[in-house]
Structures are given as C-alpha cells and as structure tokens.
Design a protein around this motif. Sequence first.
Motif, mmCIF file in Angstrom:
data_model
loop_
_atom_site.group_PDB
_atom_site.id
_atom_site.type_symbol
_atom_site.label_atom_id
_atom_site.label_comp_id
_atom_site.label_asym_id
_atom_site.label_seq_id
_atom_site.Cartn_x
_atom_site.Cartn_y
_atom_site.Cartn_z
ATOM 1 N N ILE A 72 0.844 -1.201 0.000
ATOM 2 C CA ILE A 72 0.000 0.000 0.000
ATOM 3 C C ILE A 72 0.882 1.255 0.000
ATOM 4 O O ILE A 72 0.612 2.221 -0.721
ATOM 5 C CB ILE A 72 -0.938 -0.034 1.214
ATOM 6 N N GLU A 73 1.945 1.202 0.784
ATOM 7 C CA GLU A 73 2.831 2.367 0.859
ATOM 8 C C GLU A 73 3.526 2.608 -0.486
ATOM 9 O O GLU A 73 3.719 3.752 -0.893
ATOM 10 C CB GLU A 73 3.887 2.189 1.956
ATOM 11 N N ARG B 84 -5.002 6.932 2.070
ATOM 12 C CA ARG B 84 -4.915 5.514 2.386
ATOM 13 C C ARG B 84 -6.012 4.724 1.675
ATOM 14 O O ARG B 84 -5.776 3.639 1.160
ATOM 15 C CB ARG B 84 -5.015 5.307 3.900
ATOM 16 N N GLN B 85 -7.222 5.318 1.618
ATOM 17 C CA GLN B 85 -8.331 4.638 0.939
ATOM 18 C C GLN B 85 -7.976 4.351 -0.512
ATOM 19 O O GLN B 85 -8.177 3.249 -1.019
ATOM 20 C CB GLN B 85 -9.580 5.519 0.958
ATOM 21 N N THR C 113 -5.200 1.729 -0.836
ATOM 22 C CA THR C 113 -5.694 0.401 -0.474
ATOM 23 C C THR C 113 -6.553 -0.167 -1.592
ATOM 24 O O THR C 113 -6.438 -1.345 -1.948
ATOM 25 C CB THR C 113 -6.532 0.481 0.820
ATOM 26 N N ALA C 114 -7.415 0.679 -2.154
ATOM 27 C CA ALA C 114 -8.295 0.206 -3.226
ATOM 28 C C ALA C 114 -7.482 -0.286 -4.414
ATOM 29 O O ALA C 114 -7.771 -1.349 -4.982
ATOM 30 C CB ALA C 114 -9.244 1.323 -3.655
ATOM 31 N N TYR D 100 -4.366 -1.318 -4.388
ATOM 32 C CA TYR D 100 -3.623 -2.511 -3.977
ATOM 33 C C TYR D 100 -4.512 -3.749 -4.094
ATOM 34 O O TYR D 100 -4.134 -4.761 -4.676
ATOM 35 C CB TYR D 100 -3.151 -2.310 -2.538
ATOM 36 N N LEU D 101 -5.736 -3.631 -3.551
ATOM 37 C CA LEU D 101 -6.665 -4.762 -3.605
ATOM 38 C C LEU D 101 -7.084 -5.050 -5.042
ATOM 39 O O LEU D 101 -7.234 -6.204 -5.429
ATOM 40 C CB LEU D 101 -7.894 -4.470 -2.754
ATOM 41 N N HIS E 18 -4.357 -7.098 -6.603
ATOM 42 C CA HIS E 18 -4.119 -8.429 -6.053
ATOM 43 C C HIS E 18 -5.356 -9.314 -6.069
ATOM 44 O O HIS E 18 -5.241 -10.531 -6.097
ATOM 45 C CB HIS E 18 -3.560 -8.311 -4.638
ATOM 46 N N LEU E 19 -6.528 -8.738 -6.036
ATOM 47 C CA LEU E 19 -7.746 -9.543 -6.114
ATOM 48 C C LEU E 19 -8.273 -9.597 -7.545
ATOM 49 O O LEU E 19 -9.308 -10.200 -7.803
ATOM 50 C CB LEU E 19 -8.842 -8.978 -5.203
ATOM 51 N N LEU F 273 -14.706 2.854 -4.388
ATOM 52 C CA LEU F 273 -13.897 3.901 -3.782
ATOM 53 C C LEU F 273 -14.664 5.208 -3.903
ATOM 54 O O LEU F 273 -15.121 5.560 -4.989
ATOM 55 C CB LEU F 273 -12.559 3.989 -4.529
ATOM 56 N N HIS G 23 -10.671 -12.559 1.509
ATOM 57 C CA HIS G 23 -9.425 -12.563 0.724
ATOM 58 C C HIS G 23 -8.629 -11.292 0.999
ATOM 59 O O HIS G 23 -7.416 -11.327 1.187
ATOM 60 C CB HIS G 23 -9.738 -12.632 -0.774
ATOM 61 N N ALA G 24 -9.352 -10.171 1.011
ATOM 62 C CA ALA G 24 -8.680 -8.882 1.197
ATOM 63 C C ALA G 24 -8.026 -8.801 2.569
ATOM 64 O O ALA G 24 -6.919 -8.290 2.715
ATOM 65 C CB ALA G 24 -9.684 -7.753 1.010
ATOM 66 N N LEU H 95 -4.801 -10.505 2.577
ATOM 67 C CA LEU H 95 -3.796 -9.724 1.858
ATOM 68 C C LEU H 95 -3.249 -8.586 2.709
ATOM 69 O O LEU H 95 -2.048 -8.343 2.753
ATOM 70 C CB LEU H 95 -4.424 -9.113 0.606
ATOM 71 N N VAL H 96 -4.152 -7.871 3.353
ATOM 72 C CA VAL H 96 -3.747 -6.649 4.057
ATOM 73 C C VAL H 96 -3.209 -6.973 5.444
ATOM 74 O O VAL H 96 -2.289 -6.309 5.926
ATOM 75 C CB VAL H 96 -4.941 -5.668 4.132
ATOM 76 N N SER I 237 -5.409 0.509 7.703
ATOM 77 C CA SER I 237 -5.441 -0.160 6.401
ATOM 78 C C SER I 237 -6.551 -1.190 6.343
ATOM 79 O O SER I 237 -7.231 -1.336 5.333
ATOM 80 C CB SER I 237 -4.111 -0.848 6.111
ATOM 81 N N ALA J 189 -9.776 0.643 5.851
ATOM 82 C CA ALA J 189 -9.906 1.111 4.460
ATOM 83 C C ALA J 189 -10.222 -0.063 3.547
ATOM 84 O O ALA J 189 -11.062 0.034 2.647
ATOM 85 C CB ALA J 189 -8.618 1.792 4.033
ATOM 86 N N CYS J 190 -9.565 -1.180 3.808
ATOM 87 C CA CYS J 190 -9.719 -2.364 2.957
ATOM 88 C C CYS J 190 -11.131 -2.906 3.025
ATOM 89 O O CYS J 190 -11.762 -3.160 2.000
ATOM 90 C CB CYS J 190 -8.669 -3.386 3.397
ATOM 91 N N VAL K 79 -13.586 -0.572 1.279
ATOM 92 C CA VAL K 79 -13.530 -0.626 -0.186
ATOM 93 C C VAL K 79 -14.286 -1.846 -0.712
ATOM 94 O O VAL K 79 -14.943 -1.795 -1.736
ATOM 95 C CB VAL K 79 -12.042 -0.652 -0.627
ATOM 96 N N LYS L 190 -20.448 3.903 3.196
ATOM 97 C CA LYS L 190 -19.087 4.059 3.735
ATOM 98 C C LYS L 190 -19.137 4.626 5.157
ATOM 99 O O LYS L 190 -18.404 4.173 6.027
ATOM 100 C CB LYS L 190 -18.271 5.025 2.874
#
Lengths: 319, 446
Positions: free
Chosen positions: A13-14, A29-30, A33-34, A36-37, A40-41, A213, B29-30, B33-34, B41, B44-45, B48, B57
């Motif tokens: 994420i960073e 961060r939101q 993170t979005a 990143y996911l 990976h997803l 998001l 799954h998320a 991962l996180v 985080s 946020a994960c 999302v 939200k």
Amino acid sequence: MTHATHPPGLASIEAITTALASVGYISTRQISTALYLAHHLRKPVLIEGPAGVGKTDLAVSVAKALGFALLRLQCYEGLDDSKALYEWKYGKQLLYTQILKEKIGHLVDKADSLQSAFGKLAGFQDLFFSRDFLEPRPLLQAMEQPGGSVLLIDEVDKSEESFEALLLEVLADYQVTIPEIGTIRAQVPPLVVLTSNNTRELGDALKRRCLHLHIGFPGAELERQVLRARVPDIAELLLGQLVSFVQSLRDENIRKPPSIAESVDWARTLLLLHAPMLDESLVRDTLNVLLKRESDIQEMQGRLAALTQSALEQSVGAD
Amino acid sequence: MEGSLAGFVRALRLAGVQASTSETIDAAHAMVLVGFDDRASLKACLGVVLAKSAEEKSVHDRIFDLYYSLPVPIDNEAQPEALTGERTGDPQIDALLDLTDGRKGRDALDAAIRQAATRVGVDEIRFSSQTTFFVRQILAELGIAPLEARLLGLLSETSVEAQSQAQVMGAARDLLQRQARALVEQRFELFGKPATENFMTEVAVRRPIGRMGPPDIERMKVAVARMAKRLSAKHSQRRRIRLQGQLDFRRTLRANAGHDGVPIKLSFKHKRRDKPRLVVVCDVSGSVAAHVRFLLLFLYALHGTVTDLRSFGFSHRLQDVAAPLETLPFDDAMALILREVGGGATDYGQAWVDLRNRHWDCIDRRTTVLVLGDGRSNQTNPRLDIFAELTERAKRVVWLCNEPPVRWGSGDSCMLQYRPLCTHVTHCASASDLERAIDEALQAYA
C-alpha cells in the motif's frame, strides 16, 4: 491469486502512495488500499464522487506511475459493443472483395460442379473474418497489452444498462469472445478503473463485482499537499489563505461547491495575477474560476468580505 | 477470524449496508492480503470491499469502530488491587482472580469474556432489557458461582484477614461484571438496536402521518430516504428499444454511405421516452401543520434523487423552495421554508395565480404536477379557471390529499370542486401511501 511478478509500484500500500506521489498525485490511504486490492484480487475499482476531485486523473496517474499503457473508454448514451469491444472493418472487407472478385471468379471457373466450387470457396471463407479485418476497441485493446495496462472506463453512469451487462461479462474473466476467431484472454489482466458521477444509480450486479472507492472533497491538509504538488510555484502564505477560503466556501449554502480542480485553477489564476495575498476585490474578480453557477456567484456576493477576512485570520492561526 | 468477519458483516447488514455473500468472500481474501497489523489499512480495505456508496461508507466506518474495539477503554485507576501471592486454593476462584489481576494486562480478561459471550450467544440480544440477563449468563459461563459463594462466606466473618480478602474478591467480581456489561451493551448497540429500529421504521411507514411523534419523524428520515432511492432507481432508467419497428431510411443511408450504400448497419426509428418531469406544489400552511414536516421531508428526499424536479411551497403566496431543499441540511431547510413561506392563511387561488404568473414556463405537456395539500382554501376563490388551465397544460395533475374522502367538501374544503379537473386524486395518509402515489405518477413515463 498470486501472479508471477508484481510491478514494484504495486508491492504494498505504501509503495502505491509513493509511486503516485512521484507523478504528482497525492493519494490517501483509501485510494492506495483500493488500488492494492484491485491488483491483487483482480477486481475492477469503481470510483464515485463529485466532479473534479481527481477520479479520472487517478487512472491516468496510475498508468503513468507504473509505466502501463492507458486505454480510455469514454461512455455515452448509445455506446455499444461495436464501439467498446471490437468491430469488423466493413469498408476494407468490401474493398477487398471487389479487388479479389476476378481472382475468385477465376478460382471458381475451374470447378466443374457447384459442389466443388463451393468447396473451393469454403477454404477461403475465413480470409475476410480474420485479425486483419478486425478493429479492436478499448476493451479488447486492454486485453491484448502484453506489458499490463490501465483500462479507464470513464463516466459509466452515462451509458445504458445494456452496456453494464456487457461489462460484467468482460470484467468477470478478462476475456472477449469473437465468434469468428475465438476467445481472446488477457495475458496480463488490466487494472480496470470505472468512474461515475452518480447521475444514475448503477446496477447492483456491477457494484457487487467492483471494489468501491468514494473520493470526496479533500480536507485542508490534503488540499494543501495537492496544490503544492500541482502548483509548485505558489507562495506558502497565499496557499494557506486560498485553502482556508475554499474550505469555508464548501460549507456555504451553494449548489455546486468548488472541487479540487477548481482550487488548482484558482491557484494558477492567482499566480498569474502575481497576487501576494487574498483580498476582497481580488476574490470578487476571480470568483468565477471557483464557482461555475451564476446563482451561486450571486448568492456569495454579500458574504465575500467576511469569508476573505476569516480565511486571512485562519491562515495566520494555522502558522 | 471467519467468525469475526461474519459477525461484522451481520452488523453491517442490520445497519443497512447491503453486503452480499460474494462480497464477504472478497473481504476475507482482502483481509488475508492486508493483514491485521495496521488498523487503518484494515478499515480502508473492508470499506472498499463491503460498502458500495458514500452513505454505506460512513455506516461502515461507524460499525467498524464499534465492532473492532474493546468494549471499554482500559482504565488503570479502576483496577482492583491484585491479590498478592496468596490464593484461595480453589482452582476455579484462583483462575478468575488471575484474570482480573491488573498486572497481567487486560488481554486475557477480554478474551475470556468474549469467548464466554460467544458461547452464551450474546449476539442474539434484541432488547436493552435483556442486558442484565446476558451479563449473568456470561458470568455464569466464566464460572463465578464458587467465587460468589466464597465471598458470601467471607462477608459473614469478622476477622481482618477475611475482610481484606473479601474486598479483593468483591472488586474482582465487580470488574468482571463491568466488563461483561460493557460487552453486552456494545453488542446490543451493534445487533439489538438496529434490528429493533428497523422494525419500528417498518411500523412508522404505515402509521398515519398526522399521528406521528418526534421519534417517528427521525425514523421517517431513514425510511423516506430509502423510498426516494428506490423510486429513483426504478424510474431513472431509460430503456430504448432498438432493432425493432420501422427502418429509419435516412439514418441507414447516411451510416452506410462509406460502404457504397450497401446496408451493413441498420438504424431503426424508435420512440423517445420522456424523462420524468415533476412539479410539486406543497401546502405548508397551519391547517396541514402535522403533515408539513413530513411532506417537506419527502420533497427533500426526492430532490436528492429525481433529477428534473421543481418544488414550490405556499400558504398565502407561492415560492420556489428548490434551493434550500437542495443545498441545506433538512432541519435548516425546513426552518427556512416555514419561516419564509409558511405561517399565512391558506389561499389556493392565490397559489395558482402565482404559479401562472411566475412559473408557468416550467409546466408543459411532459410535466406531472403533484399537489400535496388538504384543499382547504379559507373561503377564498379557489380559482378553478386557472387550475383547469393548469390541467390542460400539464401531462397529469395528481392531487395527494391528507384528509380522508369523507371530509372532502366539508367546511371550506374545495376538494370536490378540484377533483373532476385532476387526473387522479387520492387520499394519502401514510408514508407508504405517498410512495405508491409517486410511483404511479412516475409510471406514466415508462
């Protein structure tokens, strides 16, 4: 779920935040993170929020930061698969049939029966429905990028529901089926970003398949960072005043509050005018950069002095 | 971990977030991962993956903070003094005293209470009156019986030693009880309260508007927002029928000019459907005082969802109230409208005159005019002539009257005079009536 290799910009994420910052996009961060996911997803990201908060810009910046190709599909009413997926080059097909007419005639001439003529022709049938005559549109183009891509489907709320159904099919497996050729599957799944201004409610099916998001108006600190990144020449004093003015303007009773795009425009305007600091007449003259509705400008005329004054005081307090 | 995610999703659903099973699987799954190291985080994960609109939200963030937090913040001041060294010798009592020992931290205590709570099914809590019952259940599950028995015995003794031991054990028992109660209250907040609220909202939607109390109005805000969303989702779609009907020759020729006129792409004529255009005229005078709050609430919700909507309020003079409804929070908007528009004696005739003189251009043959009011015009001229002109001009005029039909025409009511001119007149007593009426009005555009 694990790919052979992850681009270094998507490792954590960073890392995403850093990569985006390097191309001048200040991420939260939101947002990171979005993304990143999403990578990976293998899921598309649906971005909603008011106009001008950097939804489209995010996709452009990601592509730039990661060195991916950017494929952009602007949605509009009446968008269909021939504009989004692929189309046959009818003109070229027609032209080639004309040119090859004699050749074909020649070929068929030698056949003694109808059956054998047909058999001969059948052997050439696929000629006109091959890759040479296929015009790939953004969705197909994104599947075919060998080095990965960012697919931006902009303003998906402008398209019709039938298009959403088409997207579901494409985004579920990242593959496109062309009856004449076969199934084209993405070697590297594209990073898909959909944006919506919420002019209509999107279908639940699409929303469920996407990561969601929401980008709203930025807070004061974030807005300062964005402006610093986008308008590097601006003086700190003016920046502080500008941000507190815009922040308080958003709380006023207006129909279309200024978003970050308007703040950036205003900062550039003030820079161009060599304004050292805010004052009421300057604000009055340049207000049309911030507010895009006549009724809002009228509404705010009486409040400008007070707002400017409090912005000046607040920025002093912040220092 | 699966248990915690499942509970979290259940709490989300109760709070109105439509999280599906497939989204829950994505969330699992998320989470893998996180990871759990970074709370922000993780938040946020999950946001999302699970929450799919701005409102969802904010609900998600609230539930996350509530669900993934300790029931009460650790308070070292309130720690009982630990029983130093000496133990009672009874293993069950000693285990409890170990748990409450302040020097060993809270983790073990929290874990033990949580596990006991799960075993007694505290997530099933429905009403706040069940709190004490569940606290007792948790304590019993933790095995507090021997400790209490011993404590009772010690209290009847008079020696100093017994007294001090009783004090320590009493404090330990209090701490356990406080922690258990905090946990039960947190679970009630997450699971019990939303379930009860949802039920009460269901009831409120069918209750006559005139008989609503202040808490009902708060509930109506939620229900009405939901209704408006439902209506807009249903009616904002515009479907075009294509590849059917008559061939559009001009368009087809133009589209295929590049192919030497060979018609490869066909275009068809299709009927364009009008987008819903609503003009709402709302009586905000004293005679409908009980309903005004609610009618305005409905207008407020519609403004967020129906794109082409003009709304006017009147008691004596008619005014455009769209601007405050669009820009201000509801309570401010209502106060402003009541101050500026409400308060006069009702005059329907004057309202029609104002509508004709100032806003006639917003009504055309595609417009549906909705009138919300009781049709009581204080003996003034109802101006049926202008109203007739209005019905000629608009596509439909629908009158939603808050009085039952038996009272139409009694006293100063002009409903019977207006009725033959309207496309549709209906008695509209509860929120669900109103939803149905507006649904019908919008249906005319399908």
